[in-house]
Design a protein around this motif. Structure first.
Motif, mmCIF file in Angstrom:
data_model
loop_
_atom_site.group_PDB
_atom_site.id
_atom_site.type_symbol
_atom_site.label_atom_id
_atom_site.label_comp_id
_atom_site.label_asym_id
_atom_site.label_seq_id
_atom_site.Cartn_x
_atom_site.Cartn_y
_atom_site.Cartn_z
ATOM 1 N N GLY A 219 19.955 -12.991 4.794
ATOM 2 C CA GLY A 219 20.728 -13.125 3.572
ATOM 3 C C GLY A 219 20.197 -12.217 2.467
ATOM 4 N N ARG A 220 20.986 -12.044 1.425
ATOM 5 C CA ARG A 220 20.602 -11.152 0.326
ATOM 6 C C ARG A 220 19.292 -11.589 -0.345
ATOM 7 N N PRO A 221 19.126 -12.876 -0.720
ATOM 8 C CA PRO A 221 17.854 -13.264 -1.338
ATOM 9 C C PRO A 221 16.662 -13.036 -0.421
ATOM 10 N N GLY A 222 16.818 -13.353 0.875
ATOM 11 C CA GLY A 222 15.715 -13.153 1.803
ATOM 12 C C GLY A 222 15.349 -11.686 1.968
ATOM 13 N N LEU A 223 16.359 -10.822 2.064
ATOM 14 C CA LEU A 223 16.095 -9.386 2.174
ATOM 15 C C LEU A 223 15.405 -8.848 0.922
ATOM 16 N N ALA A 224 15.816 -9.358 -0.253
ATOM 17 C CA ALA A 224 15.173 -8.916 -1.506
ATOM 18 C C ALA A 224 13.704 -9.328 -1.531
ATOM 19 N N LEU A 225 13.406 -10.527 -1.066
ATOM 20 C CA LEU A 225 12.016 -10.986 -1.040
ATOM 21 C C LEU A 225 11.194 -10.196 -0.031
ATOM 22 N N LEU A 226 11.785 -9.869 1.126
ATOM 23 C CA LEU A 226 11.080 -9.038 2.105
ATOM 24 C C LEU A 226 10.783 -7.661 1.526
ATOM 25 N N ALA A 227 11.742 -7.083 0.809
ATOM 26 C CA ALA A 227 11.517 -5.782 0.184
ATOM 27 C C ALA A 227 10.394 -5.872 -0.855
ATOM 28 N N ARG A 228 10.345 -6.968 -1.583
ATOM 29 C CA ARG A 228 9.276 -7.140 -2.578
ATOM 30 C C ARG A 228 7.911 -7.200 -1.900
ATOM 31 N N LEU A 229 7.838 -7.909 -0.775
ATOM 32 C CA LEU A 229 6.571 -7.968 -0.034
ATOM 33 C C LEU A 229 6.143 -6.579 0.432
ATOM 34 N N ALA A 230 7.095 -5.792 0.954
ATOM 35 C CA ALA A 230 6.763 -4.446 1.421
ATOM 36 C C ALA A 230 6.256 -3.577 0.273
ATOM 37 N N LEU A 231 6.887 -3.679 -0.894
ATOM 38 C CA LEU A 231 6.446 -2.889 -2.040
ATOM 39 C C LEU A 231 5.068 -3.329 -2.518
ATOM 40 N N LEU A 232 4.802 -4.628 -2.458
ATOM 41 C CA LEU A 232 3.476 -5.108 -2.849
ATOM 42 C C LEU A 232 2.399 -4.601 -1.898
ATOM 43 N N LEU A 233 2.721 -4.524 -0.619
ATOM 44 C CA LEU A 233 1.746 -4.007 0.345
ATOM 45 C C LEU A 233 1.468 -2.526 0.097
ATOM 46 N N LEU A 234 2.467 -1.782 -0.373
ATOM 47 C CA LEU A 234 2.252 -0.366 -0.669
ATOM 48 C C LEU A 234 1.288 -0.171 -1.835
ATOM 49 N N THR A 235 1.243 -1.151 -2.736
ATOM 50 C CA THR A 235 0.328 -1.040 -3.883
ATOM 51 C C THR A 235 -1.074 -1.552 -3.571
ATOM 52 N N ALA A 236 -1.254 -2.194 -2.435
ATOM 53 C CA ALA A 236 -2.538 -2.855 -2.139
ATOM 54 C C ALA A 236 -3.690 -1.852 -2.078
ATOM 55 N N ALA A 237 -3.495 -0.718 -1.417
ATOM 56 C CA ALA A 237 -4.588 0.238 -1.258
ATOM 57 C C ALA A 237 -5.091 0.749 -2.608
ATOM 58 N N LEU A 239 -4.816 -0.738 -5.543
ATOM 59 C CA LEU A 239 -5.470 -1.801 -6.295
ATOM 60 C C LEU A 239 -6.855 -2.107 -5.736
ATOM 61 N N LEU A 240 -7.005 -2.057 -4.412
ATOM 62 C CA LEU A 240 -8.324 -2.268 -3.816
ATOM 63 C C LEU A 240 -9.286 -1.164 -4.249
ATOM 64 N N HIS A 241 -8.763 0.052 -4.327
ATOM 65 C CA HIS A 241 -9.599 1.168 -4.773
ATOM 66 C C HIS A 241 -10.068 0.949 -6.210
ATOM 67 N N VAL A 242 -9.147 0.466 -7.066
ATOM 68 C CA VAL A 242 -9.515 0.210 -8.463
ATOM 69 C C VAL A 242 -10.529 -0.917 -8.563
ATOM 70 N N SER A 243 -10.355 -1.972 -7.746
ATOM 71 C CA SER A 243 -11.243 -3.126 -7.846
ATOM 72 C C SER A 243 -12.649 -2.832 -7.349
ATOM 73 N N ARG A 244 -12.807 -1.867 -6.429
ATOM 74 C CA ARG A 244 -14.127 -1.579 -5.862
ATOM 75 C C ARG A 244 -14.867 -0.487 -6.619
ATOM 76 N N ARG A 245 -14.145 0.317 -7.352
ATOM 77 C CA ARG A 245 -14.790 1.431 -8.045
ATOM 78 C C ARG A 245 -15.597 0.913 -9.221
ATOM 79 N N ARG A 246 -16.852 1.340 -9.314
ATOM 80 C CA ARG A 246 -17.700 0.922 -10.424
ATOM 81 C C ARG A 246 -17.265 1.650 -11.684
ATOM 82 N N ALA A 247 -17.287 0.932 -12.800
ATOM 83 C CA ALA A 247 -16.840 1.527 -14.052
ATOM 84 C C ALA A 247 -17.883 2.491 -14.576
ATOM 85 N N PRO A 248 -17.553 3.735 -14.814
ATOM 86 C CA PRO A 248 -18.494 4.666 -15.413
ATOM 87 C C PRO A 248 -18.629 4.388 -16.901
ATOM 88 N N GLU A 249 -19.580 5.066 -17.501
ATOM 89 C CA GLU A 249 -19.721 4.940 -18.943
ATOM 90 C C GLU A 249 -18.456 5.473 -19.613
#
Length: 598
Positions: A219-237, A239-249
């Protein structure tokens, strides 16, 4: 703040079921109609496209037994219709049709009506209880919807603040980025799992039905939610890079180069994609001007996220950065906020026009009243934003001479005249006192702005769960010929005069238009059976035109009360008052609103 927000969301989610957005235009056979021969199909027409469930139709015969049906489908491929085939050889009498579909903006809607084959049954069959939303499922689903909005604003707004405003110290932004991503991911999974029981109005345990879950994914709502999950997975790498990088001065942030612009474009594409997953499954996907409405919805959500999510990022930067953000960062956000507000105003005006349809709907419909509340709170938010913008300008002005003084300062011998902390001319404070004072004031105004922004988001999610006034008006105008909203028969309860005893009067108005009308009324007792009463009076009053009350002049026809010469001279919403005399001394009166058209 997070715990308080969750509590408010739970209260809002459990307060009442959300109003559905697809309104019934008409039925075939018509509600309350009598057809000479048994129909082959039952067809419903709605104000917008609808999705069908496996159990979208239940038909009960004159004996109150369920009639076997074909699989529901759309009539002639029209997405705003629902049709089910009936078996041949239907017996004479009255049939009750209970239905449930899913509107284009993902909300379920249900109802019931009756029609008769040959002639009405002596006793109307009992209308099955409407399948309301399961309270636990509805509360969890609505809470997840609210959290998804908040998380999207936090994720997109924080990323936009980091990319466009370029604060030197980005360490405080990692927590909101990760919190927004994980919250949006969790809320999306919960919405996807609860989709099937939410549509069917069943308990959360129904989510474990594999067949129902599989239908959700098509259905349309289910497909929209699946697309949202796929887009969130594309941002994961990233965000993980940002979370692990130590903050410089902290150091001056260079202007974005080609690589930075590429990352900015990729982030913008992901943000637009996320916004589309909302636009494709809510108000914008149904009604008039769908392409324009979806574009407006995407821009509205992105502007809201950049402003309110960016406010949260700015607030964290002001309070938690190792060094105060420079004036350039504040100026960039001020420009971003101004652009966001401009987009919000333009798209908000269009969305309001599309949802309301008329000025009177602002005060006469639930959608209009909720929108009015949002506009009032938004005005407060704009006032706070204007204050923050003025304080930003003062801070930039105050920091400029301090920077010049520090850069051009010449060391003096210890003990020389004028040694000691440098003063701002005329105020006797240290050289950085004025900027610090403006920075503290900016922190306070931004905090107020962010708090009011959360309230705006909460009202927005409530608004998405309210029937648009335009759709409500269209449904009323296109109602079946009886003139009642979605039904030709209206039922009025009355007190039978004994403790716990409630009867009902079923009234049919035909055709429900200006001019001469016929009225038929049947009185049922507390046990659901037909009863004889000494007197039944029915009157009609049009308060807006100061017309009435007009007595219908019902007469006892031996088992029911009726008249064929009720004349209603004007269109409008009339008050129909029924007075039932249950004994020589006792009577009960109740009123209902009836729409009379031309």
């Amino acid at each position: 703040m997070l715990l308080g927000t969750v509590l408010v969301l739970l209260l809002l989610g459990g307060a009442a079921p959300a109003s559905a957005h697809a309104a019934l235009r008409g039925t075939d056979p018509g509600d309350g109609s009598v057809v000479a021969s048994a129909p082959r199909h039952v067809t419903l027409t709605f104000t917008e496209s609808v999705g069908l469930l496996e159990d979208s139709f239940r038909v009960y015969g004159p004996d109150n037994r369920r009639v076997p049906l074909d699989e529901p489908r759309h009539a002639d491929g029209a997405p705003d219709t629902a049709r089910v085939g009936l078996p041949g050889g239907l017996a004479e009498g009255t049939y009750t049709v209970a239905w449930r579909v899913v509107s284009a903006d993902s909300h379920p809607v249900s109802g019931a009506f009756t029609f008769s084959v040959g002639k009405p049954s002596p006793t109307a069959p009992a209308v099955p209880a409407e399948r309301a939303e399961h309270p636990v499922t509805a509360s969890l689903h609505d809470t997840a919807r609210h959290l998804a909005y908040l998380a999207a604003a936090l994720l997109i707004g924080t990323a936009a603040f980091a990319a466009l405003c370029r604060p030197p110290d980005t360490a405080p932004l990692r927590l909101p980025l990760l919190t927004g991503w994980w919250t949006l991911l969790t809320a999306t999974v919960v919405l996807l799992v609860l989709r099937a029981p939410y549509e069917a109005g069943t308990a959360p345990a129904a989510a474990f039905d594999a067949a129902a879950f599989a239908r959700t994914l098509t259905g349309r709502p289910g497909l929209a939610l699946l697309a949202r999950l796929a887009l969130l997975l594309l941002t994961a790498a990233a965000l993980l890079h940002v979370s692990r990088r130590r903050a410089p001065e902290p150091e001056p942030v260079p202007e974005p180069g080609r690589a930075s612009r590429a990352r900015l474009a990729a982030g913008a594409a992901l943000s637009v994609g996320l916004a589309l997953t909302w636009a494709a499954a809510e108000h914008a996907a149904a009604g008039i001007q769908v392409p324009v409405a979806m574009t407006s919805s995407v821009l509205h959500l992105l502007a809201m996220a950049c402003w309110l999510g960016g406010l949260t990022a700015l607030l964290l930067t002001l309070y938690r950065a190792r060094t105060p953000p420079p004036a350039a960062t504040l100026t960039r956000f001020s420009r971003l906020a101004l652009a966001s507000v401009t987009v919000l105003v333009v798209t908000g005006v269009y969305r309001s026009w599309r949802g309301l349809g008329s000025w009177t709907a602002l005060t006469e419909t639930s959608y209009g009243r909720t929108l009015t509340a949002k506009l009032v709170v938004t005005a407060v938010l704009l006032a706070a934003a204007g204050l923050s913008r003025r304080r930003t300008a003062r801070l930039v002005t105050a920091e400029a001479p301090v920077a010049v003084t520090v850069a051009e300062r010449v060391p003096e011998p210890v003990g020389a005249a004028g040694a000691g902390p440098e003063k701002n001319p005329g105020n006797g404070e240290p050289g950085n006192g004025e900027p610090d004072r403006h920075r503290r004031a900016l922190r306070l105004s931004v905090l107020v702005e962010a708090a009011v922004g959360v309230v705006v988001l909460l009202i927005t999610t409530v608004l998405t769960g309210t029937l648009p006034a335009r759709a409500e008006a269209e449904a009323a105008e296109a109602a079946p010929v009886a003139g009642l909203p979605g039904a030709s028969a209206v039922t009025i309860p009355y007190d039978v005069g004994v403790p716990g005893g409630t009867g009902r009067v079923q009234i049919t108005l035909d055709p429900g238009r200006v001019g001469e009308n016929g009225v038929q009324a049947v009185v049922f007792g507390a046990d659901g059976g037909l009863v004889a009463v000494p007197e039944l009076r029915l009157s009609f009053t049009l308060t807006a035109k100061d017309v009435g009350p007009i007595d219908a002049g019902l007469t006892d026809r031996g088992g029911y009360w009726a008249t064929n010469d009720l004349t209603l001279p004007l269109e409008g919403t009339w008050t129909m008052k029924a007075t039932v005399r249950v004994s020589e001394l006792d009577q009960a009166s109740e009123s209902r609103q009836v729409r009379i058209t031309r």
